[in-house]
Design a protein around this motif. Structure first.
Motif, short mmCIF file in Angstrom:
data_model
loop_
_atom_site.label_atom_id
_atom_site.label_comp_id
_atom_site.label_asym_id
_atom_site.label_seq_id
_atom_site.Cartn_x
_atom_site.Cartn_y
_atom_site.Cartn_z
N GLN A 118 101.26 -8.62 76.50
CA GLN A 118 102.25 -7.54 76.44
C GLN A 118 101.45 -6.25 76.44
O GLN A 118 100.43 -6.15 75.75
N GLY A 119 101.85 -5.27 77.22
CA GLY A 119 101.11 -4.01 77.21
C GLY A 119 101.43 -3.14 78.41
O GLY A 119 102.14 -3.57 79.33
N TYR A 120 100.88 -1.94 78.38
CA TYR A 120 101.18 -0.96 79.42
C TYR A 120 100.77 -1.44 80.81
O TYR A 120 101.32 -0.99 81.80
N TYR A 121 99.79 -2.35 80.87
CA TYR A 121 99.39 -2.87 82.18
C TYR A 121 100.60 -3.48 82.90
O TYR A 121 100.75 -3.31 84.11
N PHE A 122 101.41 -4.17 82.16
CA PHE A 122 102.60 -4.79 82.74
C PHE A 122 103.79 -3.84 82.72
O PHE A 122 104.47 -3.65 83.71
N SER A 123 104.02 -3.25 81.57
CA SER A 123 105.12 -2.29 81.45
C SER A 123 105.08 -1.62 80.09
O SER A 123 104.73 -2.23 79.09
N ARG A 124 105.46 -0.36 80.08
CA ARG A 124 105.71 0.31 78.82
C ARG A 124 107.06 -0.19 78.29
O ARG A 124 107.82 -0.79 79.05
N PRO A 125 107.35 0.06 77.03
CA PRO A 125 108.71 -0.26 76.56
C PRO A 125 109.69 0.65 77.30
O PRO A 125 109.43 1.84 77.41
N VAL A 126 110.76 0.07 77.84
CA VAL A 126 111.73 0.86 78.61
C VAL A 126 113.15 0.58 78.15
O VAL A 126 113.41 -0.39 77.44
N SER A 127 114.08 1.40 78.60
CA SER A 127 115.48 1.27 78.20
C SER A 127 116.08 -0.04 78.70
O SER A 127 115.57 -0.65 79.65
N ALA A 128 117.17 -0.44 78.08
CA ALA A 128 117.87 -1.66 78.50
C ALA A 128 118.30 -1.55 79.96
O ALA A 128 118.19 -2.53 80.72
N GLU A 129 118.74 -0.37 80.37
CA GLU A 129 119.18 -0.17 81.76
C GLU A 129 118.03 -0.46 82.73
O GLU A 129 118.21 -1.09 83.77
N GLU A 130 116.85 0.03 82.35
CA GLU A 130 115.68 -0.17 83.21
C GLU A 130 115.32 -1.66 83.29
O GLU A 130 114.99 -2.17 84.36
N ILE A 131 115.41 -2.35 82.17
CA ILE A 131 115.15 -3.80 82.15
C ILE A 131 116.12 -4.51 83.10
O ILE A 131 115.73 -5.34 83.92
N GLU A 132 117.39 -4.14 82.97
CA GLU A 132 118.42 -4.78 83.81
C GLU A 132 118.14 -4.51 85.28
O GLU A 132 118.19 -5.42 86.12
N HIS A 133 117.84 -3.28 85.57
CA HIS A 133 117.56 -2.87 86.93
C HIS A 133 116.36 -3.63 87.52
O HIS A 133 116.39 -4.10 88.64
N ARG A 134 115.31 -3.77 86.73
CA ARG A 134 114.09 -4.40 87.22
C ARG A 134 114.16 -5.91 87.31
O ARG A 134 113.69 -6.51 88.24
N TYR A 135 114.72 -6.52 86.24
CA TYR A 135 114.55 -7.96 86.13
C TYR A 135 115.82 -8.80 86.34
O TYR A 135 115.72 -9.97 86.65
N PHE A 136 116.97 -8.20 86.12
CA PHE A 136 118.16 -9.06 86.06
C PHE A 136 119.10 -8.97 87.24
O PHE A 136 119.38 -9.95 87.89
N TYR A 137 119.63 -7.81 87.47
CA TYR A 137 120.73 -7.79 88.45
C TYR A 137 120.31 -7.07 89.73
O TYR A 137 119.53 -6.18 89.74
#
Ligand code: C2E
Ligand code: MG
Ligand code: MG
Ligand code: MG
Length: 273
Positions: free
Chosen positions: A254-273
């Motif tokens: 876990q770390g900035y190399y992969f991703s900084r902590p981001v908003s739920a919307e950003e998570i959804e946008h990137r990984y889910f829908y």
């Protein structure tokens, strides 16, 4: 003088200014929930073999008009001292569960979110009940969340075993945060029903240049493997660290190399829908 006519400053020393700041912060933090100033950011935890993401850590954010973005490193200890951590902690658990339910309903199943628990929250005897009720409120399986506690918390608290066992009985996974920086004792690893070790970022930071950090990291990974625990490296920022961790058979990172902590919307946008 600055505050104009009719105002008197009784406090002038630096200590008193800090004290006033302290009172003021309390006043604002107390209203942070109702004013919608709190937010959860999510940081992915990446499987180092498959590259897949199955879990996230929930990290609390406070944005206040007067204080700006306040770091949790500053306001969590404050909330802890003043007892505000109790309502704030409840808000975090509720908000995370609500979000995970929403994700599941929209098809993103099989994700787990890790929630940080502070010492005072952990000491509150109702924590397992609170988590249980919140899971029921949103009709979520226990596998949807995980809790993070620190080594120091395991040392401090008399009935820690009971609380952990209750959580464990519910099916909640228990993770030891910042592992290696507290009063590390192999005794509680033996005694308590923990599932995950999170290698503290202070060991990862100089992994490329420090043989000592490599040795410590390697040892924690081996310990985890032998005890059948999951292991996550925190604060991974560089590719060389990823390669090294992969060569040491570290399961997740876990770390900035992969991703900084981001908003739920950003998570959804990137990984889910
Ligand atoms: P933590 O649980 O050990 O969280 C890891 C911290 O490292 C987070 O800081 C995260 O943003 C940061 N981080 C992640 N990746 C990297 C990286 O690659 N490099 C560096 N330099 N830092 C990285 P954050 O979000 O400022 O949180 C600080 C601490 O505040 C957390 O440490 C945790 O102890 C506490 N905290 C955060 N949210 C909550 C919460 O909801 N409840 C409680 N009780 N404590 C919380
Ligand atoms: Mg944590
Ligand atoms: Mg940590
Ligand atoms: Mg920490």
């Amino acid at each position: 003088k600055d505050s104009g006519k009719g105002h008197y400053r009784f406090y002038s020393s630096r200590m008193d200014v800090e004290f006033q700041q302290y009172i003021l912060m309390g006043k604002h933090l107390r209203r942070a929930i109702e004013k919608n100033e709190l937010m959860i950011h999510y940081q992915p935890q990446v499987d180092l073999k498959s590259g897949e993401i199955e879990s996230f850590e929930a990290l609390l954010r406070w944005n206040n008009p007067k204080f700006g973005n306040v770091s949790p490193l500053k306001f969590i200890p404050f909330a802890e001292e003043t007892g505000l951590i109790i309502p704030i902690g409840e808000w975090v658990i509720d908000t995370v569960c609500k979000k995970v339910k929403e994700w599941q309903e929209r098809g993103a199943v099989d994700f787990r979110v890790a929630i940080n628990i502070s010492p005072k929250q952990f000491k509150a005897p109702y924590l397992p009940k609170l988590i249980h009720q919140t899971l029921r409120k949103y009709d979520l399986p226990a596998s949807a969340i995980e809790i993070e506690i620190t080594e120091t918390m395991m040392m401090d608290i008399g009935n820690v075993l009971n609380i952990l066992q209750e959580l464990k009985d519910l099916g909640i996974k228990i993770s030891v945060d910042d592992f290696g920086t507290g009063y590390s004792s192999l005794n509680y690893i033996k005694k308590f029903p923990i599932d995950i070790l999170k290698i503290d970022q202070s060991f990862i930071r100089e992994l490329n240049i420090s043989q000592k950090d490599v040795a410590i990291t390697k040892t924690i990974i081996h310990l985890a493997h032998h005890l059948d625990l999951e292991v996550i490296a925190e604060g991974v920022e560089e590719q060389e660290q990823v390669k090294l961790l992969q060569s040491l058979n570290c399961q997740k990172a876990q770390g900035y190399y992969f991703s900084r902590p981001v908003s739920a919307e950003e998570i959804e946008h990137r990984y889910f829908y």
